[in-house]
Design a protein around this motif. Structure first.
Motif, mmCIF file in Angstrom:
data_model
loop_
_atom_site.group_PDB
_atom_site.id
_atom_site.type_symbol
_atom_site.label_atom_id
_atom_site.label_comp_id
_atom_site.label_asym_id
_atom_site.label_seq_id
_atom_site.Cartn_x
_atom_site.Cartn_y
_atom_site.Cartn_z
ATOM 1 N N LEU A 1 -18.254 -20.820 1.270
ATOM 2 C CA LEU A 1 -17.467 -19.860 0.506
ATOM 3 C C LEU A 1 -17.631 -18.456 1.076
ATOM 4 C CD1 LEU A 1 -15.645 -19.096 -1.848
ATOM 5 C CD2 LEU A 1 -17.696 -19.027 -3.321
ATOM 6 N N GLN B 1 -15.401 -18.176 4.077
ATOM 7 C CA GLN B 1 -14.001 -18.033 3.684
ATOM 8 C C GLN B 1 -13.713 -16.600 3.240
ATOM 9 O OE1 GLN B 1 -13.238 -20.955 0.644
ATOM 10 N NE2 GLN B 1 -13.754 -22.685 1.982
ATOM 11 N N ARG B 2 -14.610 -16.038 2.457
ATOM 12 C CA ARG B 2 -14.416 -14.660 1.993
ATOM 13 C C ARG B 2 -14.443 -13.685 3.163
ATOM 14 N NH1 ARG B 2 -18.407 -14.638 -3.373
ATOM 15 N NH2 ARG B 2 -16.991 -15.825 -4.740
#
Length: 366
Positions: free
Chosen positions: A153, A156-157
């Motif tokens: 995550l 992705q950020r």
């Protein structure tokens, strides 16, 4: 009335690469980071650096140095540009202010936090400010992954946030230099290559290379690090460092042999700023800046002399090499080797309670 000195024109998006002829190391353009002048007014810091003979500054946007969130920003940016022009100083924009966005948490939020919007807005503003200043690059970094955020995550950020910043920088016409930073999600050159590929290899997404970081954690020698990213190099920070310890040191206090590094930058045809990065030395900023400039000029002269000197041959070469090796062994016996475990001092402070890298590191060595 004498006309003010004219600042060197802003370097193109990639001031290095195969289409750039090599330089004499003495022609490298030296700058100094304003995060090492935190106790000075910005105008005073710029004047001191110009008086010392620096050719540019790495300007960290901060609460006391061109705060991007206070009223009258356009007017203040225009005033700083006039000051830079009058002093003949080139500029790159740095975004490593510690408590600009959150008075309680250093560097928070980053692009990796649950709400990265304040960081993205800051970086967008930095791109626009950089364009208005005529900056050669705007530099930024990933941030340390919060423990509660899964690695996938966080990645992705990071990619999404960088894409937004790239779009703003492209519209503003200013190159981005993404800096691998020890302990952050992208901490090395390999991580930068991965990020660049994930973004689709945008033309304006270059690299900021901190020479000290190369010694701290990269597997290859520092000059080889320069050569590996020469085509994409838009910003260089320079400082001394020891293997495995993320602590920005004055020149001569660490383990880096600087003439080969400067030769590598010159051989790459790098025409951007080479800016001293000593964020914990504001207490003695003018003296440290003066010593740093003297050191780098001496190192550049040595690099030039070595590059042009005829090679020794036969017994003379063997004797010279042997003597140099003996001297180096005696001088460097305290140094760690490239195979030593990589440790980082807690918070970038003086070694004493080391932790494995990847834990508690942050921009600027703490």
């Amino acid at each position: 009335m004498t006309a003010p000195p004219t600042r060197a024109p802003a370097a193109p998006g990639h001031p290095a690469g195969p289409d750039r002829p090599p330089l004499d190391p003495a022609a490298l353009r030296l700058g100094y980071g304003t995060n090492g002048f935190a106790n000075h007014r910005l105008g005073d810091a710029l004047a001191v650096l110009a008086d010392l003979g620096y050719q540019g500054v790495a300007l960290t946007l901060d609460h006391d140095h061109l705060d991007p969130f206070t009223p009258g920003l356009a007017r203040r940016v225009a005033a700083v540009r006039r000051r830079l022009d009058a002093l003949g100083l080139a500029v790159v924009v740095e975004t490593g202010a510690r408590y600009l966005l959150d008075p309680w948490h250093k560097h928070a939020p980053t692009l990796l936090h649950d709400d990265p919007a304040p960081r993205i807005e800051f970086l967008r503003r930095a791109a626009r400010i950089g364009a208005d200043l005529g900056a050669e690059a705007v530099s930024f970094w990933a941030g340390v992954r919060p423990p509660e955020v899964p690695a996938a995550l966080a990645w992705q950020r990071l990619v999404a946030g960088c894409a937004a910043v790239c779009a703003e920088a492209e519209a503003a016409g200013v190159p981005l230099g993404f800096e691998p930073e020890p302990g952050m999600l992208v901490e090395d050159i390999a991580g930068w290559w991965r990020l660049r590929e994930a973004l689709g290899a945008p033309a304006g997404f270059g690299i900021t290379l901190d020479i000290g970081h190369c010694r701290c954690l990269e597997p290859q020698p520092v000059p080889d690090c320069v050569a590996a990213v020469a085509e994409h190099l838009v910003n260089v920070q320079i400082d001394d460092m020891r293997r495995g310890v993320h602590e920005h040191l004055e020149f001569g206090a660490g383990e880096i042999d600087f003439p080969p590094v400067l030769r590598a930058l010159a051989a790459a045809g790098y025409r951007g700023l080479v800016a001293v990065e000593l964020p914990r030395h504001s207490h003695a900023a003018p003296a440290v800046a003066a010593r740093s400039l003297d050191f780098l000029r001496d190192a550049a002269r040595a690099a030039s002399a070595t590059a042009t000197a005829p090679a020794a041959t036969g017994a003379a070469a063997t004797a010279t090499t042997g003597a140099a090796a003996t001297a180096a062994a005696g001088a460097d016996q305290h140094r760690t080797t490239d195979s030593a475990p990589l440790l980082c001092s807690r918070g970038g402070s003086t070694p004493g309670s080391p932790v494995l890298r990847g834990g508690l590191q942050s921009k600027g060595g703490g």
